[in-house]
Write a protein that holds these residues in place. Structure first.
Motif, short mmCIF file in Angstrom:
data_model
loop_
_atom_site.label_atom_id
_atom_site.label_comp_id
_atom_site.label_asym_id
_atom_site.label_seq_id
_atom_site.Cartn_x
_atom_site.Cartn_y
_atom_site.Cartn_z
N ILE A 199 0.84 -1.19 0.00
CA ILE A 199 0.00 0.00 0.00
C ILE A 199 0.88 1.25 0.00
O ILE A 199 1.75 1.41 0.86
CB ILE A 199 -0.93 0.04 1.22
N THR A 200 0.62 2.12 -0.97
CA THR A 200 1.33 3.39 -1.10
C THR A 200 0.37 4.55 -0.88
O THR A 200 -0.76 4.53 -1.38
CB THR A 200 1.93 3.54 -2.51
N THR A 201 0.80 5.57 -0.14
CA THR A 201 0.10 6.84 -0.13
C THR A 201 1.14 7.96 -0.14
O THR A 201 2.34 7.70 -0.15
CB THR A 201 -0.90 6.95 1.04
N LYS A 202 0.65 9.22 -0.17
CA LYS A 202 1.56 10.33 -0.46
C LYS A 202 1.27 11.55 0.41
O LYS A 202 0.12 11.81 0.79
CB LYS A 202 1.44 10.73 -1.94
N VAL B 15 2.31 1.96 6.27
CA VAL B 15 2.20 1.79 4.82
C VAL B 15 3.49 1.18 4.32
O VAL B 15 4.52 1.19 5.00
CB VAL B 15 1.88 3.11 4.09
N ASP B 16 3.43 0.65 3.13
CA ASP B 16 4.63 0.04 2.54
C ASP B 16 5.51 1.08 1.86
O ASP B 16 6.72 0.89 1.77
CB ASP B 16 4.22 -1.04 1.55
N LEU B 17 4.89 2.16 1.39
CA LEU B 17 5.64 3.19 0.68
C LEU B 17 4.94 4.53 0.89
O LEU B 17 3.73 4.64 0.69
CB LEU B 17 5.72 2.85 -0.81
N TYR B 18 5.74 5.53 1.27
CA TYR B 18 5.22 6.89 1.48
C TYR B 18 6.03 7.82 0.60
O TYR B 18 7.27 7.77 0.60
CB TYR B 18 5.33 7.28 2.94
N LEU B 19 5.33 8.65 -0.17
CA LEU B 19 5.99 9.51 -1.16
C LEU B 19 5.74 10.99 -0.88
O LEU B 19 4.64 11.37 -0.47
CB LEU B 19 5.47 9.21 -2.57
N ALA C 199 13.64 14.93 4.51
CA ALA C 199 14.31 14.57 5.78
C ALA C 199 13.30 14.03 6.79
O ALA C 199 13.60 13.10 7.55
CB ALA C 199 15.04 15.79 6.34
N GLN C 200 12.09 14.61 6.78
CA GLN C 200 11.04 14.12 7.66
C GLN C 200 10.61 12.70 7.28
O GLN C 200 10.35 11.87 8.16
CB GLN C 200 9.84 15.06 7.62
N LEU C 201 10.56 12.40 5.99
CA LEU C 201 10.19 11.04 5.57
C LEU C 201 11.23 10.03 6.02
O LEU C 201 10.88 8.90 6.37
CB LEU C 201 10.00 10.98 4.05
N VAL C 202 12.49 10.41 6.02
CA VAL C 202 13.53 9.52 6.54
C VAL C 202 13.22 9.17 7.99
O VAL C 202 13.32 8.01 8.41
CB VAL C 202 14.92 10.15 6.39
N GLU C 203 12.81 10.17 8.76
CA GLU C 203 12.48 9.94 10.17
C GLU C 203 11.23 9.06 10.31
O GLU C 203 11.17 8.20 11.20
CB GLU C 203 12.27 11.27 10.89
N LEU C 204 10.25 9.27 9.44
CA LEU C 204 9.03 8.46 9.50
C LEU C 204 9.34 7.00 9.19
O LEU C 204 8.78 6.09 9.80
CB LEU C 204 8.00 9.00 8.52
N ARG C 205 10.24 6.78 8.23
CA ARG C 205 10.67 5.41 7.92
C ARG C 205 11.38 4.80 9.13
O ARG C 205 11.10 3.66 9.52
CB ARG C 205 11.60 5.41 6.72
N ASP C 206 12.27 5.56 9.74
CA ASP C 206 13.01 5.05 10.89
C ASP C 206 12.10 4.77 12.08
O ASP C 206 12.40 3.91 12.92
CB ASP C 206 14.12 6.03 11.28
N ALA C 207 10.98 5.50 12.14
CA ALA C 207 10.01 5.30 13.23
C ALA C 207 9.07 4.13 12.95
O ALA C 207 8.25 3.79 13.81
CB ALA C 207 9.21 6.58 13.45
N GLY C 208 9.15 3.54 11.75
CA GLY C 208 8.34 2.38 11.43
C GLY C 208 6.95 2.68 10.91
O GLY C 208 6.12 1.77 10.79
N SER D 269 9.13 1.84 3.28
CA SER D 269 9.99 2.46 2.27
C SER D 269 9.53 3.89 2.03
O SER D 269 8.38 4.24 2.31
CB SER D 269 9.93 1.68 0.95
N ILE D 270 10.43 4.72 1.52
CA ILE D 270 10.11 6.11 1.22
C ILE D 270 10.59 6.45 -0.17
O ILE D 270 11.57 5.90 -0.67
CB ILE D 270 10.71 7.09 2.25
N GLY D 271 9.87 7.37 -0.79
CA GLY D 271 10.25 7.79 -2.13
C GLY D 271 9.65 9.14 -2.44
O GLY D 271 9.13 9.84 -1.56
N VAL D 272 9.71 9.51 -3.71
CA VAL D 272 9.21 10.79 -4.15
C VAL D 272 8.38 10.60 -5.41
O VAL D 272 8.40 9.53 -6.03
CB VAL D 272 10.36 11.79 -4.43
N SER D 273 7.67 11.65 -5.78
CA SER D 273 6.87 11.65 -6.99
C SER D 273 7.08 12.99 -7.69
O SER D 273 7.20 14.02 -7.02
CB SER D 273 5.39 11.46 -6.63
#
Length: 279
Positions: free
Chosen positions: A73-76, A103-107, A123-132, A136-140
């Motif tokens: 599941i991806t959301t943005k 989620v599996d991927l946040y963009l 940088a905030q998405l990196v923290e969200l990934r590290d917080a579980g 995965s994180i990416g961009v659009s």
């Protein structure tokens, strides 16, 4: 129907290479449409906060009875949530609507360069990934200058970049940059959003006829053989089934090259907004 292959991301996780996108699926139709997609065999669903249909996606997931680990599941993150702690608040809202703990991927949905806050958002998405909160994180919609800046600032490359990509508009500067850095490309608008006669183009029509497939299936196969991740949208069950039925044939090198040649010079094939103009 053959199982959808997965693609390995640069963080070690795997993503189904073909999924179902719910862009412009009305909120009142989303649960039905996603439920049908899951019944047909899709396991990768792509939504976004701005689509206004995360609740419908969540309801379909809950009703499906499918194990969570079988779904991707991806959301943005939307453009007005880049500053301060807004990304954390935004993902919490999305998770609540989706009924998920992660989620599996946040963009980052768009870079919004006029606001000049996409580096902070990343940088905030990196923290969200590290917080579980996301695996995965990416961009659009990020162009090469945006990509180079976020990587330079954080040392973290996105797992994916989701961009407008179809035969008339292939964004080769971005795809080449991504290939060199193991960043996967996700194609949105993979069939050109019906805004030009892609299916009537001779290379597409010829490839479809040669393999006993529809023009849409031929184009989706072109994306897959390029290594792109793709999620066409439809609210009709028969089209959902058709779009998934693309793993039992391969385009030849000549057919691939002929479709490659449909690229329009100077970015003339773009059918949607330029990322520098979305703010």
């Amino acid at each position: 129907m053959p199982e959808t292959p997965t693609v390995k991301l640069n963080d070690g996780h795997h993503i189904p290479q073909l999924g179902y996108g719910v862009f412009k699926v009305p909120a009142e139709d989303t649960q039905r449409a996603v439920s049908e997609a899951l019944e047909v065999g899709y396991r990768h669903i792509d939504t976004a906060a701005i689509y206004g249909n995360e609740e419908g996606v969540g309801a379909a997931i809950a009703a499906s009875g499918l194990p969570r680990d079988e779904l991707f599941i991806t959301t943005k993150l939307w453009n007005d949530r880049h500053d301060g702690d807004e990304p954390r608040a935004a993902i919490a809202e999305s998770l609540q609507k989706l009924g998920l703990e992660q989620v599996d991927l946040y963009l980052v949905h768009w870079p919004t360069p006029a606001r000049d806050n996409y580096v902070h958002a990343w940088a905030q998405l990196v923290e969200l990934r590290d917080a579980g909160l996301t695996r995965s994180i990416g961009v659009s919609n990020h162009l090469v200058p945006h990509l180079e800046r976020i990587v330079a600032a954080t040392g973290v490359a996105p797992a994916v970049n989701q961009i407008e990509l179809h035969p008339a508009y292939q964004q080769r500067d971005i795809t080449e940059w991504a290939a060199e850095r193991d960043v996967r490309i996700e194609s949105w608008g993979p069939l050109g959003q019906g805004k030009y006669d892609l299916f009537g183009a001779e290379p597409v029509a010829a490839a479809a006829e040669a393999h006993g497939k529809t023009p849409a299936q031929a184009v989706l196969r072109w994306h897959l053989q390029k290594g792109f991740i793709v999620f066409p949208k439809s609210v009709r069950r028969e089209r959902l089934e058709e779009n998934l039925d693309v793993f039992d044939f391969e385009l030849t090198d000549d057919e691939m090259a002929a479709i490659d040649a449909l690229e329009q010079p100077g970015g003339a094939g773009r059918v949607s907004a330029h990322p520098d103009e979305v703010n």
